[in-house]
Design an enzyme around this catalytic site. Structure first.
Site, PDB file in Angstrom:
ATOM      1  N   HIS A 119      43.644  52.784  32.127  1.00 12.55           N
ATOM      2  CA  HIS A 119      42.946  51.652  31.585  1.00 12.55           C
ATOM      3  C   HIS A 119      42.773  51.866  30.279  1.00 12.55           C
ATOM      4  O   HIS A 119      43.152  50.839  29.333  1.00 12.55           O
ATOM      5  CB  HIS A 119      41.525  51.221  32.314  1.00 12.55           C
ATOM      6  CG  HIS A 119      41.595  51.059  33.803  1.00 12.55           C
ATOM      7  ND1 HIS A 119      40.865  51.671  34.610  1.00 12.55           N
ATOM      8  CD2 HIS A 119      42.242  49.975  34.246  1.00 12.55           C
ATOM      9  CE1 HIS A 119      40.980  50.900  35.890  1.00 12.55           C
ATOM     10  NE2 HIS A 119      41.718  50.102  35.751  1.00 12.55           N
TER      11      HIS A 119
ATOM     12  N   LYS B 142      33.269  43.734  46.725  1.00 12.38           N
ATOM     13  CA  LYS B 142      34.279  44.725  46.800  1.00 12.38           C
ATOM     14  C   LYS B 142      33.721  45.926  47.073  1.00 12.38           C
ATOM     15  O   LYS B 142      34.292  46.961  47.254  1.00 12.38           O
ATOM     16  CB  LYS B 142      35.114  44.792  45.422  1.00 12.38           C
ATOM     17  CG  LYS B 142      36.130  43.446  45.463  1.00 12.38           C
ATOM     18  CD  LYS B 142      37.151  44.105  44.220  1.00 12.38           C
ATOM     19  CE  LYS B 142      38.345  43.258  43.997  1.00 12.38           C
ATOM     20  NZ  LYS B 142      39.445  43.219  43.199  1.00 12.38           N
TER      21      LYS B 142
ATOM     22  N   ARG C  74      51.713  49.194  36.626  1.00 12.07           N
ATOM     23  CA  ARG C  74      52.359  50.427  36.617  1.00 12.07           C
ATOM     24  C   ARG C  74      53.619  50.435  37.563  1.00 12.07           C
ATOM     25  O   ARG C  74      54.308  51.633  37.065  1.00 12.07           O
ATOM     26  CB  ARG C  74      51.063  50.928  37.738  1.00 12.07           C
ATOM     27  CG  ARG C  74      49.805  51.675  36.873  1.00 12.07           C
ATOM     28  CD  ARG C  74      48.984  51.825  38.015  1.00 12.07           C
ATOM     29  NE  ARG C  74      48.837  50.678  38.943  1.00 12.07           N
ATOM     30  CZ  ARG C  74      47.506  50.484  39.896  1.00 12.07           C
ATOM     31  NH1 ARG C  74      46.809  51.587  39.866  1.00 12.07           N
ATOM     32  NH2 ARG C  74      47.748  49.842  40.522  1.00 12.07           N
TER      33      ARG C  74
ATOM     34  N   SER D 205      41.904  53.817  40.321  1.00 10.67           N
ATOM     35  CA  SER D 205      40.451  54.084  40.419  1.00 10.67           C
ATOM     36  C   SER D 205      40.343  54.587  41.823  1.00 10.67           C
ATOM     37  O   SER D 205      39.544  55.499  42.196  1.00 10.67           O
ATOM     38  CB  SER D 205      39.501  52.941  40.116  1.00 10.67           C
ATOM     39  OG  SER D 205      39.809  52.415  38.997  1.00 10.67           O
TER      40      SER D 205
HETATM   41  O1  PNS Z   1      40.978  45.896  38.875  1.00 10.89           O
HETATM   42  P1  PNS Z   1      41.195  44.651  39.621  1.00 10.89           P
HETATM   43  O2  PNS Z   1      40.607  44.975  41.056  1.00 10.89           O
HETATM   44  O3  PNS Z   1      42.566  44.924  39.702  1.00 10.89           O
HETATM   45  O4  PNS Z   1      41.220  43.366  39.025  1.00 10.89           O
HETATM   46  C1  PNS Z   1      41.209  42.108  39.490  1.00 10.89           C
HETATM   47  C2  PNS Z   1      40.787  40.756  38.780  1.00 10.89           C
HETATM   48  C3  PNS Z   1      39.253  41.146  38.697  1.00 10.89           C
HETATM   49  C4  PNS Z   1      41.293  40.858  37.602  1.00 10.89           C
HETATM   50  C5  PNS Z   1      41.072  39.569  39.707  1.00 10.89           C
HETATM   51  O5  PNS Z   1      40.290  39.959  41.249  1.00 10.89           O
HETATM   52  C6  PNS Z   1      40.185  38.555  39.472  1.00 10.89           C
HETATM   53  O6  PNS Z   1      40.785  37.804  38.189  1.00 10.89           O
HETATM   54  N1  PNS Z   1      39.120  37.934  39.822  1.00 10.89           N
HETATM   55  C7  PNS Z   1      38.386  36.802  39.664  1.00 10.89           C
HETATM   56  C8  PNS Z   1      38.455  35.487  40.422  1.00 10.89           C
HETATM   57  C9  PNS Z   1      39.595  34.855  40.249  1.00 10.89           C
HETATM   58  O7  PNS Z   1      39.778  34.164  39.144  1.00 10.89           O
HETATM   59  N2  PNS Z   1      40.582  34.726  41.256  1.00 10.89           N
HETATM   60  C10 PNS Z   1      41.722  33.992  41.164  1.00 10.89           C
HETATM   61  C11 PNS Z   1      42.608  34.852  40.356  1.00 10.89           C
HETATM   62  S1  PNS Z   1      44.284  34.315  40.494  1.00 10.89           S
END
Ligand code: PNS
Length: 208
Positions: free
Chosen positions: A56, A80, A129, A167
């Site tokens: 990150h 989560k 990645r 993570s």
């Molecule tokens: O670190 P992560 O878990 O890969 O991050 C995922 C994240 C936070 C980017 C994604 O879950 C997100 O954007 N969640 C917010 C809810 C949302 O907007 N959902 C529709 C996304 S297309």
């Protein structure tokens, strides 16, 4: 010509207009052009960051060079079941990102696209990645663009030395007593060790 006005700012003005109003209009058009030039490009780097890893950090450092302002936004969704609370994750990120003046830490709930709009962001930054990441990331990028047509997702390939780091894996390795030096910032490594040591102590007390 007013001072400090770029030549091409006058390009669309009718030729030969020398009256007072035309001059005023020229000034306004030039003002807009300048404002556009000065507009700062804001991007969001969203994630769970449970906890932040060196992968990150690498994406954030590179993103900080691409955008005028980069907001690292932690998803505050507790469904989560994160290892670290939102406050702890905010603390870890704030500490790790202190050296970057144009990077700030924030948190959000709900739709990312709406949060980005509220923040005036034009871009969403995501690291990729491996090709397996791409499929889901592409779906998210297209959905976010559908929700906010002006919002673009920018993918950065992860640095090869961190392309296997997540993570989830870092937590698993620490919980089993493995070495994660260099895979997370040192303060995060310390917190991870403390968290799992406490969990093991509690477990030992229960089984005694
Ligand atoms: O670190 P992560 O878990 O890969 O991050 C995922 C994240 C936070 C980017 C994604 O879950 C997100 O954007 N969640 C917010 C809810 C949302 O907007 N959902 C529709 C996304 S297309």
């Amino acid at each position: 010509m007013p001072r400090n006005v770029p030549r091409n700012a006058l390009r669309h003005e009718p030729r030969g207009r020398t009256d007072r109003h035309a001059k005023i209009k020229i000034t306004l058009v030039s003002g807009n052009a300048m404002a556009q030039k000065l507009a700062r490009v804001v991007a969001i780097y969203p994630g769970s960051f449970d906890p932040i890893t060196s992968g990150h950090l690498d994406v954030i450092e590179r993103g900080a060079h691409l955008f005028d302002r980069l907001i690292v936004a932690i998803l505050g969704n507790e469904s989560k079941k994160p290892l670290f609370t939102l406050e702890e994750r905010m603390e870890m990120l704030t500490e790790a990102l202190a050296p970057y003046p144009n990077v700030e830490v924030d948190c959000f709930e709900g739709l990312l696209a709406e949060y980005a709009l509220r923040k005036g962001a034009r871009g969403i930054l995501r690291g990729i990645r491996a090709i397996s990441d791409y499929e889901f990331e592409l779906q998210m990028a297209l959905m976010n663009r559908r929700l906010q047509p002006n919002l673009e997702t920018i993918f950065l390939p992860a640095a090869e030395q961190y392309s296997f780091v997540s993570s989830r894996l870092v937590k698993e390795v620490v919980s089993l007593g493995g070495n994660i030096a260099g895979l997370v910032p040192p303060s995060v490594e310390r917190r991870l060790r403390e968290r799992f040591a406490t969990a093991t102590e509690k477990q030992n007390r229960k089984t005694k």
